[in-house]
Design an enzyme around this catalytic site. Structure first.
Site, PDB file in Angstrom:
ATOM      1  NE  ARG A  83      -4.351  -1.135  -0.023  1.00  0.00           N
ATOM      2  CZ  ARG A  83      -4.572  -2.102  -0.912  1.00  0.00           C
ATOM      3  NH1 ARG A  83      -3.635  -2.442  -1.776  1.00  0.00           N
ATOM      4  NH2 ARG A  83      -5.736  -2.728  -0.954  1.00  0.00           N
TER       5      ARG A  83
ATOM      6  CG  HIS B  21      -3.781  -0.825  -7.073  1.00  0.00           C
ATOM      7  ND1 HIS B  21      -4.196  -0.135  -5.962  1.00  0.00           N
ATOM      8  CD2 HIS B  21      -3.851  -2.130  -6.716  1.00  0.00           C
ATOM      9  CE1 HIS B  21      -4.501  -0.969  -4.987  1.00  0.00           C
ATOM     10  NE2 HIS B  21      -4.294  -2.200  -5.426  1.00  0.00           N
TER      11      HIS B  21
END
Ligand code: NDP
Length: 311
Positions: free
Chosen positions: A226, A274
């Protein structure tokens, strides 16, 4: 009795989940009604993505559980309107995808592939042999569902792998460290650092200037965990100084990564949007259906989130 299951995620997700989830629920022997709309007071379970329109769970008065289709739960753990159990996604498709992403990017850095992809000057013939994997030290921060399999895969390729987690762990072929005391050793080992930690108050900015300083000169970072795990300014400074050789970043504090962000143009940063891995509807549907079956049978849910720890 029929259980009402609300599918609350973006419409394209419904397209990919509708059939496999219906099949998996049928195969699990559940009498169900699966839809994208219900009167809130009629809903028993929500199959959920945190970017869906459902943010206030208060009207869902008979809700039994929320089944997240993402592995990361940082956008929902703190929701004060959620009063029922929350599960997160652990899916064999998601895990296999992450292993492939991590292995690919670690091998790229290990083998120095960029040099050849960018191209040598005609006539140049520098025979710089990369070391064998056994002579390359790799650290995986986070030894959970994804980190542990990535670490064992890298160890299986011969890398000298260390790992780090909150609680003590044993992972075959991996030197395991844990807790605050174990972090220093894990970072010192990290010629290539892979981040597979969740975003929690305890992990935010973990990779700050001090942590980067502990890593060997020229170390590489691969972050499919993250964005907030990394102090971006500290990383950019370490890249500018050459202390960190390269960073492959898949996740960011703000996504999409703003066009003006320095990561886009930094010569030693690779941005991936992502895409490290995603849940695969057929296998993820079996996990969701199994959890509905379990809850209806009074059995413990799989992959329950510890909302106090934040993951
Ligand atoms: P898990 O919850 O299974 O594992 C998390 C690991 O992190 C555990 O080993 C845990 O320790 C460790 N950890 C958590 N907090 C701390 C802490 N404070 N100090 C040290 N270790 C800590 O998660 P997954 O492996 O399933 O997923 C990891 C993350 O990967 C997700 O949270 C998500 O953010 C990211 N992800 C990214 C994707 C992408 O496409 N980029 C796709 C899927 C996931 P312990 O074992 O002791 O509990």
């Amino acid at each position: 009795m029929t259980v009402n299951i609300l599918f609350a995620a973006l419409p394209q997700r419904w397209d990919s989940y509708r059939e496999p989830l219906s099949t998996a629920l049928r195969e699990a022997g559940i009498d169900f009604d699966l839809r994208t709309e219900f009167a809130p007071a009629e809903v028993d379970y929500i199959v959920y993505a945190p970017n869906s329109a459902v943010q206030d769970f208060t009207p869902y008065t008979r809700l039994k559980a929320v089944l997240n289709i993402w592995a990361g739960v940082e956008k929902i753990t703190g929701n004060p309107t959620l009063k029922v159990p929350l599960t997160r996604m652990v899916d064999e498709g998601l895990t296999r995808g992450m292993v492939e992403y991590v292995t690919g990017h670690v091998l790229r850095h290990h083998l120095g592939m960029d040099k050849h992809i960018r191209g040598l000057a005609p006539g140049d013939w520098p025979q710089d042999f990369p070391p064998l994997a056994q002579d390359r030290r790799v650290t995986v921060l986070g030894l959970g569902e994804l980190g542990a399999v990535c670490a064992t895969t890298l160890a299986g390729l011969g890398f000298d792998v260390a790992g780090w987690s909150r609680s003590p762990k044993t992972v075959e072929g991996v030197s395991c460290h844990h807790g605050d005391a174990g972090l220093k050793a894990a970072l010192t080992h990290a010629e290539i650092l892979v981040l597979l930690l969740p975003d929690t108050p305890a992990t935010q900015n973990l990779i700050d200037a001090e942590a980067l300083e502990r890593m060997p000169m020229g170390a590489m970072i691969v972050n499919p965990g993250r964005g907030p795990l990394i102090d971006d300014e500290a990383l950019l400074a370490a890249l500018d100084a050459g202390h960190i050789g390269h960073a492959t970043l898949d996740v960011f504090r703000v996504e999409p990564l703003p066009a003006e962000h320095r990561y886009w143009t930094h010569p030693h940063v690779t941005v991936t949007p992502h895409i490290a891995s995603e849940t695969r509807a057929p296998s993820a549907s079996r996990v969701l259906a199994e959890n509905v079956r379990r809850f209806e049978a009074g059995e413990p849910l799989l992959h329950l989130v510890d909302r106090t720890a934040g993951y």
